[in-house]
Design a protein around this motif. Structure first.
Motif, PDB file in Angstrom:
ATOM      1  N   LEU A  23      15.081  -8.527  -1.372  1.00  9.48           N
ATOM      2  CA  LEU A  23      14.264  -9.676  -1.763  1.00  9.48           C
ATOM      3  C   LEU A  23      13.919 -10.552  -0.559  1.00  9.48           C
ATOM      4  N   ALA A  24      14.885 -10.771   0.324  1.00  9.87           N
ATOM      5  CA  ALA A  24      14.630 -11.581   1.523  1.00  9.87           C
ATOM      6  C   ALA A  24      13.610 -10.905   2.432  1.00  9.87           C
ATOM      7  N   LEU A  25      13.782  -9.607   2.645  1.00 10.92           N
ATOM      8  CA  LEU A  25      12.849  -8.876   3.505  1.00 10.92           C
ATOM      9  C   LEU A  25      11.456  -8.834   2.881  1.00 10.92           C
ATOM     10  N   GLY A  26      11.398  -8.567   1.581  1.00  8.75           N
ATOM     11  CA  GLY A  26      10.097  -8.552   0.902  1.00  8.75           C
ATOM     12  C   GLY A  26       9.412  -9.900   0.979  1.00  8.75           C
ATOM     13  N   GLY A  27      10.186 -10.971   0.819  1.00  8.34           N
ATOM     14  CA  GLY A  27       9.610 -12.310   0.931  1.00  8.34           C
ATOM     15  C   GLY A  27       9.119 -12.611   2.338  1.00  8.34           C
ATOM     16  N   ALA A  28       9.893 -12.195   3.333  1.00 14.29           N
ATOM     17  CA  ALA A  28       9.511 -12.453   4.728  1.00 14.29           C
ATOM     18  C   ALA A  28       8.260 -11.669   5.130  1.00 14.29           C
ATOM     19  N   LEU A  29       8.112 -10.458   4.595  1.00 12.83           N
ATOM     20  CA  LEU A  29       6.977  -9.605   4.977  1.00 12.83           C
ATOM     21  C   LEU A  29       5.780  -9.746   4.048  1.00 12.83           C
ATOM     22  N   TYR A  30       5.947 -10.452   2.954  1.00 10.75           N
ATOM     23  CA  TYR A  30       4.944 -10.474   1.888  1.00 10.75           C
ATOM     24  C   TYR A  30       3.530 -10.760   2.406  1.00 10.75           C
ATOM     25  N   PRO A  34      -0.182  -5.216   2.724  1.00 11.93           N
ATOM     26  CA  PRO A  34      -1.490  -5.092   2.061  1.00 11.93           C
ATOM     27  C   PRO A  34      -1.373  -5.335   0.553  1.00 11.93           C
ATOM     28  N   ASP A  35      -2.493  -5.675  -0.073  1.00 12.08           N
ATOM     29  CA  ASP A  35      -2.503  -5.936  -1.514  1.00 12.08           C
ATOM     30  C   ASP A  35      -2.172  -4.689  -2.332  1.00 12.08           C
ATOM     31  N   GLN A  36      -2.592  -3.519  -1.857  1.00 15.82           N
ATOM     32  CA  GLN A  36      -2.266  -2.229  -2.472  1.00 15.82           C
ATOM     33  C   GLN A  36      -1.318  -1.500  -1.528  1.00 15.82           C
ATOM     34  N   MET A  37      -0.141  -1.128  -2.048  1.00 13.65           N
ATOM     35  CA  MET A  37       0.866  -0.497  -1.189  1.00 13.65           C
ATOM     36  C   MET A  37       1.178   0.912  -1.656  1.00 13.65           C
ATOM     37  N   ALA A  38       1.237   1.827  -0.701  1.00 14.42           N
ATOM     38  CA  ALA A  38       1.680   3.192  -0.989  1.00 14.42           C
ATOM     39  C   ALA A  38       3.179   3.150  -1.261  1.00 14.42           C
ATOM     40  N   VAL A  98       9.037   2.235   3.327  1.00 17.97           N
ATOM     41  CA  VAL A  98       7.817   1.887   2.588  1.00 17.97           C
ATOM     42  C   VAL A  98       7.161   0.665   3.228  1.00 17.97           C
ATOM     43  N   PHE A  99       7.962  -0.333   3.532  1.00 15.02           N
ATOM     44  CA  PHE A  99       7.403  -1.513   4.203  1.00 15.02           C
ATOM     45  C   PHE A  99       6.797  -1.116   5.549  1.00 15.02           C
ATOM     46  N   GLY A 100       7.510  -0.306   6.311  1.00 12.53           N
ATOM     47  CA  GLY A 100       7.009   0.107   7.630  1.00 12.53           C
ATOM     48  C   GLY A 100       5.680   0.822   7.546  1.00 12.53           C
ATOM     49  N   VAL A 101       5.571   1.795   6.653  1.00  7.45           N
ATOM     50  CA  VAL A 101       4.319   2.538   6.494  1.00  7.45           C
ATOM     51  C   VAL A 101       3.190   1.594   6.106  1.00  7.45           C
ATOM     52  N   ASN A 102       3.465   0.693   5.168  1.00  8.91           N
ATOM     53  CA  ASN A 102       2.423  -0.215   4.693  1.00  8.91           C
ATOM     54  C   ASN A 102       2.063  -1.302   5.702  1.00  8.91           C
ATOM     55  N   LEU A 103       2.912  -1.480   6.698  1.00  8.37           N
ATOM     56  CA  LEU A 103       2.584  -2.407   7.789  1.00  8.37           C
ATOM     57  C   LEU A 103       1.865  -1.692   8.937  1.00  8.37           C
ATOM     58  N   GLY A 104       1.647  -0.380   8.778  1.00  5.10           N
ATOM     59  CA  GLY A 104       0.883   0.372   9.768  1.00  5.10           C
ATOM     60  C   GLY A 104       1.707   1.175  10.752  1.00  5.10           C
TER      61      GLY A 104
END
Length: 130
Positions: A23-30, A34-38, A98-104
């Motif tokens: 939750l903390a990481l998701g909040g920090a990266l939110y 992107p609006d649509q995430m793989a 998942v976060f890494g891929v969606n951040l490019g």
């Protein structure tokens, strides 16, 4: 019981730490996500399922909480709790990817996920046979 096994046997604690960290990481990266995430990839490593950002950020913490509750309801033994804790840690690592891929970032998600799952099985078998 050795210290790592003792920690992993405290499955509710592991679930709490993993959920809070996700939750903390998701909040920090939110804001950067992107609006649509793989969230799923085929065997060739191509994304084959995308969801809205809030779902992608909150789904894994919800799964960890659900699994933790499931362990409580079923009255699992210490070995099962250790394996459950390992699975929750695996889910944490998968969410990081998942976060890494969606951040490019170029994350080889399929081979890494398969290696981690194989490692989880090996460690679970090792804990269960001790």
């Amino acid at each position: 019981m050795n210290p790592p096994a003792g920690f992993l046997a405290r499955q509710k604690l592991v679930a709490g730490v993993v959920t809070a960290a996700l939750l903390a990481l998701g909040g920090a990266l939110y804001g950067a996500l992107p609006d649509q995430m793989a969230i799923h990839w085929n065997a060739a490593g191509q994304p084959d399922n995308v969801v809205e950002k809030p779902i992608a950020v909150l789904m894994m913490p919800a799964i960890v909480v659900f699994v933790s509750v499931l362990f409580e309801v079923t009255g699992s033994d210490v070995g099962e709790r250790i394996v459950g804790s390992l699975a929750m840690i695996l889910l944490f690592v998968v969410q990081l990817m998942v976060f890494g891929v969606n951040l490019g970032y170029d994350v080889p998600i399929v081979p890494v996920a398969l290696a981690l799952a194989g490692g989880l099985v090996a460690v679970a078998v090792w804990f269960e046979t001790r």
